[in-house]
Enzyme design. Sequence first.
Site, short mmCIF file in Angstrom:
data_model
loop_
_atom_site.label_atom_id
_atom_site.label_comp_id
_atom_site.label_asym_id
_atom_site.label_seq_id
_atom_site.Cartn_x
_atom_site.Cartn_y
_atom_site.Cartn_z
N CYS A 87 43.56 13.09 24.26
CA CYS A 87 42.73 12.77 25.42
C CYS A 87 43.52 12.12 26.56
O CYS A 87 42.94 11.84 27.62
CB CYS A 87 41.57 11.89 25.00
N HIS B 165 39.46 4.39 30.68
CA HIS B 165 39.26 5.47 29.71
C HIS B 165 37.80 5.46 29.26
O HIS B 165 37.18 6.51 29.19
CB HIS B 165 40.21 5.29 28.53
N GLU C 109 39.96 -1.75 25.23
CA GLU C 109 40.41 -1.55 26.60
C GLU C 109 40.13 -2.79 27.45
O GLU C 109 40.95 -3.16 28.30
CB GLU C 109 39.75 -0.31 27.20
N LYS D 120 33.21 8.60 32.74
CA LYS D 120 32.71 9.35 31.58
C LYS D 120 31.22 9.12 31.36
O LYS D 120 30.58 9.88 30.64
CB LYS D 120 33.50 8.96 30.33
N HIS E 175 33.13 13.01 28.00
CA HIS E 175 34.57 12.94 27.74
C HIS E 175 35.16 14.35 27.80
O HIS E 175 34.94 15.16 26.90
CB HIS E 175 34.82 12.31 26.38
N PHE F 232 43.99 10.20 20.67
CA PHE F 232 44.23 10.14 19.23
C PHE F 232 45.74 10.22 18.98
O PHE F 232 46.46 10.97 19.65
CB PHE F 232 43.55 11.32 18.53
#
Length: 411
Positions: free
Chosen positions: A163, A301, A312, A333, A338, A397
């Site tokens: 991502c 993010h 975060e 998002k 996402h 990831f």
Amino acid sequence: MNRVVVTGMGAVTPIGTGVPAYWDALQRGVCGIDVISSFDVLASKCTLAAEVKDFDAAARLDKTTARKTDRYTQFALAAADEAMQDSGLVCGENISAEAIGVYVGSGIGGFGTLCAEHEAMLDGGSRKVSSLFIPKMISNIAAGNIAIRFGAMGPNMAHATACATASTAIGEAYRAILHGYADAMICGGAEASINPLAVAGFGNMSALSPATDRDAASLPFDVRRGGFVMGEGAGILVLEAYEHAAARGAKIYAEIVGYGATCDAHHITAPDPEGTQVARAIIQSLPEEVPAPQTIYLNAHGTGTPLNDKTETLAIKRAFGADAAKIHISSTKSMTGHMLGAAGGAEAIAAILALVHDCIPPTIHLETPDPECDLDYTPMRACHTAVNLALSTSLGFGGHNACLAFRKVVD
């Protein structure tokens, strides 16, 4: 070293195709999430996604290209078309073909093609598998198709950092121009993986929100959050050496002034709860002279997963210290879902336009902030305020972290 600027942008998103439509929707807080329409969700425990609407590949590209490409490549080509037209660059006319490259990646690649051809083989045997299967499916083929379309003969790579893919591609393209390997780069990411297998895979690892209410599904920084909502699309930038852009009188949106890239080296899917390496990526991206914190915007993010958002938040505090409470933050998002490997491209565009228009897009549906997420996340409505530095963070990831930094151009 070269200064690097943004001269073109292109977007295909669940809340609008084309940068003007995308930005208008971001400012208004439009939600692009709804019940999945591309397949029957009756047997799926996760039923919502942020799909790109009204995208006709044959009309935007041509029938032959549409037939020979996966949906993720179609998104990438459409966004690249917009970005290149926006930039005014034409290979062989105002830039050498060898001086412009392409760094466009995908977190997964042609997942839809893979599923379709697997079904064809199960139904009819190996002879039913299309000869186009491999060149439609592989994750570098969007970059290859874009290069072919524009005759770009410079460096060409397809980064894959889950991502964080699009942010990685943009950051590495910035470095390529910074160090003189190219005069311009087409860069970003694309993704189209809303299909039964992907939804089942992400859903069964409890990464996706199980919500059935579109307005209570993608909830970054909210105490009610329960997972991300899958999105799709593409975000493409044209980066250019400042002197090259200035010499041809190009429109310049912003200057890219930093890029940080780190790895948690912690877990295959979960972020390091200490947030140390996310913070280090943010710090790496910052310019030598950092403006007043109240003029900084950070496009987070912000996935809406329990672990990401509090990690975060901690990382932002580590990076900015006491000033973290003063900076403007939001997660787009909440509107787009996402977009996986495309997320960093679309979110870089959001950050750049926040800088251009002095407007912070909101985190919609943020009604009940998590006490562990206690910064200014611009809840519900856009905020009009001076922006002198815009950041965009992306986490993937495998522990991949990337942060991009943009500022207004100063001659």
